[in-house]
Design a protein around this motif. Structure first.
Motif, short mmCIF file in Angstrom:
data_model
loop_
_atom_site.label_atom_id
_atom_site.label_comp_id
_atom_site.label_asym_id
_atom_site.label_seq_id
_atom_site.Cartn_x
_atom_site.Cartn_y
_atom_site.Cartn_z
N MET A 49 8.21 -5.68 5.64
CA MET A 49 8.31 -4.44 4.85
C MET A 49 9.23 -3.43 5.54
SD MET A 49 5.24 -2.23 3.28
CE MET A 49 4.68 -3.66 2.38
N ARG A 61 10.01 8.16 4.14
CA ARG A 61 9.23 8.98 3.22
C ARG A 61 7.76 8.96 3.58
NH1 ARG A 61 11.06 9.61 -2.53
NH2 ARG A 61 8.84 9.81 -2.83
N ARG A 62 7.26 7.77 3.90
CA ARG A 62 5.85 7.67 4.26
C ARG A 62 5.58 8.36 5.59
NH1 ARG A 62 5.68 2.61 1.32
NH2 ARG A 62 6.54 1.47 3.06
N ALA A 107 5.41 11.88 4.85
CA ALA A 107 4.16 12.23 4.18
C ALA A 107 3.03 12.37 5.19
CB ALA A 107 3.81 11.16 3.15
N ILE A 108 2.96 11.42 6.13
CA ILE A 108 1.90 11.45 7.14
C ILE A 108 2.09 12.64 8.06
CG2 ILE A 108 0.91 10.21 9.11
CD1 ILE A 108 1.61 7.63 7.55
N GLN A 122 3.54 15.52 7.36
CA GLN A 122 3.19 16.78 6.69
C GLN A 122 1.68 16.93 6.54
OE1 GLN A 122 5.23 17.58 3.09
NE2 GLN A 122 7.23 17.22 4.00
N LYS A 123 1.03 15.82 6.21
CA LYS A 123 -0.43 15.85 6.07
C LYS A 123 -1.05 16.25 7.40
CE LYS A 123 -2.74 12.48 7.00
NZ LYS A 123 -3.42 12.15 8.27
N LYS A 148 -0.56 19.97 8.22
CA LYS A 148 -1.47 20.86 7.49
C LYS A 148 -2.87 20.79 8.08
CE LYS A 148 0.99 20.63 3.17
NZ LYS A 148 1.24 19.51 2.26
N THR A 185 -10.99 7.96 7.64
CA THR A 185 -9.78 8.01 6.83
C THR A 185 -8.76 6.98 7.30
OG1 THR A 185 -9.11 9.82 8.25
CG2 THR A 185 -9.92 10.39 6.08
N ARG A 197 -9.19 3.84 7.73
CA ARG A 197 -9.28 2.64 6.92
C ARG A 197 -8.40 2.76 5.66
NH1 ARG A 197 -15.04 0.19 5.22
NH2 ARG A 197 -15.35 2.25 4.37
N GLY A 198 -8.48 3.94 5.03
CA GLY A 198 -7.65 4.18 3.85
C GLY A 198 -6.17 4.06 4.16
N LEU A 199 -5.80 4.63 5.32
CA LEU A 199 -4.38 4.57 5.72
C LEU A 199 -3.96 3.14 5.98
CD1 LEU A 199 -3.57 7.48 8.19
CD2 LEU A 199 -2.79 7.14 5.86
N LEU A 218 -5.13 0.47 4.73
CA LEU A 218 -5.07 -0.33 3.50
C LEU A 218 -3.89 0.06 2.63
CD1 LEU A 218 -8.84 -0.48 2.54
CD2 LEU A 218 -7.42 -2.37 3.26
N SER A 219 -3.26 1.18 2.96
CA SER A 219 -2.14 1.64 2.15
C SER A 219 -0.89 0.86 2.57
CB SER A 219 -1.93 3.13 2.38
OG SER A 219 -1.32 3.34 3.61
N PRO A 220 0.21 1.02 1.82
CA PRO A 220 1.42 0.27 2.19
C PRO A 220 1.99 0.71 3.55
CG PRO A 220 1.63 1.23 -0.01
CD PRO A 220 0.39 1.77 0.58
N PHE A 250 -0.31 13.74 -1.06
CA PHE A 250 -0.20 12.84 0.10
C PHE A 250 -0.31 11.38 -0.35
CE2 PHE A 250 -2.65 10.64 3.56
CZ PHE A 250 -1.54 10.40 4.36
N TYR A 258 1.93 6.07 -1.42
CA TYR A 258 2.06 4.87 -2.25
C TYR A 258 3.37 4.85 -3.01
CZ TYR A 258 -2.55 3.24 -1.17
OH TYR A 258 -3.65 2.74 -0.50
#
Lengths: 235, 341
Positions: A1, A6-7, A10-11, A13-14, A17, A78, A80-82, A84-86, B93, B98
């Motif tokens: 991959m 971008r990802r 995103a991480i 910026q999250k 915050k 959280t 685990r969610g990350l 499992l994400s792409p 987010f 995704y």
């Protein structure tokens, strides 16, 4: 991959915050500038005291913030969610490291300004500081993998904080206890040695041994981190 | 796309978690797997890829699950949300993570939290957090939805919103699997229900074949019902004792694995009779067969809830505010009894 900026962004910026709203952790960034301002006003400008502040920034901000960012993801389920994400592990860690890296940079510049530290050769010092911050980010990540909560992270980081921010005192003790000479190879002491050389008019070629020392530390800590990560994630 | 278990089997050391089973979860269908907490945890670990099956395999569409799990969206019981972000920030987010074209506003409207878009997630109620979690899942837009106890402790409003969303997803042709330990919630939401335990996978029959069963029972019933004395109490067994209850005390009766359980003030007692026999006995006391596996004391019903056009529940007036499934055909019957036309 593909590695997606971008990802990572995103991480980043999250995390920014989340971090800025968590006063319990984010208030540590005020410590080094305050201390720097006091030192500056008192007229203390020995190289050791400048680097006491810089090394403290590394331990208290770079390592601690990185450690808390990772530990908090674990504590709140959280991560685990990350996972499992792409987003790949590399992207998750880059996003987090980017935040602690930028924070470190900003705090060191402000502190150096306040304590009136002006290195003779700014490029060499900047390279050394950037390399060192990679080491401390690795250290923070490693501790974060062991910590299960932010609380644990704060405890785990204390020994690292003592060792690396006040480590320069060990060199003085080493006169009395020769065994402590080993400590001279620690990355923080290497950084101070490098800075002293630079003040004495050294150029890039003269400080290669110290830079190599720091690079070796960076490699060791990241190797350890990767090994620990593989082990921990299999469980 | 469908989720398929082929000859899937799991045991840990000598203990069998579940023996080999085959199950194909069709697209456009809500399938419930009713299981114990342990089996559920194992299933989730398998689907996440934390553990491997002892035998067999799991496929999403044509791909084996071991090659990556990108097409399954999970809704875990633990929320996994960032408390310090606002609802809007959290969803943005996920959108970026995704990399989807789906709109954040759209998903916020679907969970009906547009008025709270600026509220920090930490300040939301449990049910609202669950809805945010759902919105994240919608942005993710997977082919297979895996929901772990999605309606546990949800308030009525949220439950309605979520059930409606599930209906929509079903009509879009998504496969939805719900893992639950609560039969009532499975009966309300799912099209097909399976029970998975160390005995294997068994389909739980829904109401469709109820009429046939009624016919069969009629024959044997006549013989059974010869009672010498008129006797109204309902016997139950507690260990070796027999305890008798007055019918008005009973809240509702549930059938599970061929056994009837009588629920009284939050406790359940095993009854030696089948649901059919109990229904015969209790009809004169104002009891009502609300579902193939439930009989309810109508005196205790407080509310009838309409989740979607064809799923209903009865809420009782007992201490736990139990909800009892009410099937579509029985809803019509109940309306008649109540005098609605």
């Amino acid at each position: 991959m593909m590695f997606s900026l971008r990802r990572v962004n995103a991480i980043f910026q999250k995390d920014y915050k989340e971090f800025s709203r968590n006063m319990a952790v984010s208030s540590v960034i005020f410590m080094p500038p305050i201390l720097a301002a006091i030192y500056g006003r008192m007229g203390i400008d020995s190289i050791e005291s400048h680097y006491l502040i810089i090394n403290m920034t590394f331990a208290m901000i770079t390592a601690y913030v990185q450690c808390c960012l990772i530990a908090e993801e674990k504590e709140k389920n959280t991560l685990r969610g990350l996972m499992l994400s792409p987003a790949t592990t590399g992207e998750i860690l880059s996003g987090k490291s980017l935040l602690s890296f930028l924070l470190t940079g900003v705090v060191i510049v402000i502190s150096a300004f306040l304590s009136e530290y002006k290195p003779e050769n700014i490029t060499v010092v900047a390279i050394a500081i950037i390399l060192s911050s990679f080491f401390y980010i690795g250290l923070g990540t490693l501790l974060g993998l062991f910590a299960k909560s932010v609380m644990e992270a704060s405890v785990l980081v204390i020994p690292a904080m003592i060792l690396f921010s006040f480590g320069s005192f060990i060199t003085k003790l080493a006169v009395q206890y020769p065994i402590l000479k080993v400590a001279n190879y620690l990355p923080n002491i290497q950084l101070i040695e490098l800075a002293t050389e630079v003040e004495n008019g050294a150029h890039f070629g003269d400080v290669l041994s110290q830079l190599a020392g720091i690079i070796i530390w960076v490699m060791i800590i990241w190797l350890l981190t990767v090994v620990t990560y593989r082990k921990r994630m299999v469980d | 796309m469908s989720l398929t278990f082929v000859n899937a089997e799991k045991h840990i050391n000598d203990t069998i978690v579940f023996p080999a089973f085959d199950l194909s979860v069709k697209a456009g269908c809500i399938t419930a797997i009713h299981s114990s907490v342990n089996v559920r945890a194992q299933l989730i670990d398998l689907l996440i890829g934390n553990t491997l099956l002892s035998n067999g395999n799991i496929q999403v569409g044509k791909d084996d699950i071991r090659n990556g799990i990108r097409n399954i969206g999970f809704l875990f019981l633990e929320d996994g949300l960032y408390d310090r972000l606002s609802v809007e920030e959290m969803l943005f987010f996920y959108k970026r993570l995704y990399d989807t074209d789906l709109l954040v506003n759209e998903s916020m409207r679907k969970i009906q939290l547009d008025t709270k878009r600026k509220t920090k997630i930490g300040q939301l109620s449990y049910s609202e957090k669950k809805r945010v979690q759902f919105a994240c899942l919608l942005l993710q837009n997977p082919d297979v939805y895996l929901l772990e106890e999605f309606d546990q402790n949800l308030d009525m409003e949220s439950k309605k919103i979520v059930l409606l969303l599930l209906q929509q997803l079903r009509s879009e042709g998504k496969s939805i699997v719900m893992l639950t330990g609560n039969m009532e919630s499975a009966v309300i939401a799912a099209d097909e229900i399976y029970r998975l335990d160390d005995q294997g996978l068994h389909q739980v029959q829904l109401e469709t074949d109820m009429e046939e069963e009624g016919m069969k029972d009629d024959v044997s019933k006549a013989a059974d019902l010869v009672q010498p004395v008129r006797f109204e109490k309902i016997p139950t067994k507690v260990n070796e004792k027999i305890v008798l209850f007055d019918p008005p005390e009973i809240d509702y009766i549930e059938s599970n694995d061929g056994q009837s359980f009588i629920h009284i003030k939050g406790e359940s007692f095993v009854s030696p009779f089948t649901l059919k026999e109990l229904e015969e006995r209790l009809l004169p006391f104002g009891f009502f067969r609300s579902h193939r596996s439930y009989i309810v004391n109508l005196q205790k019903v407080r509310e009838v809830i309409t989740w979607t056009r064809n799923s209903f529940s009865l809420v009782l007036d007992d201490s736990e505010k139990s909800t009892i499934p009410l099937s579509k055909t029985k809803m019509a019957e109940l309306k008649n009894m109540l005098g609605f036309k």
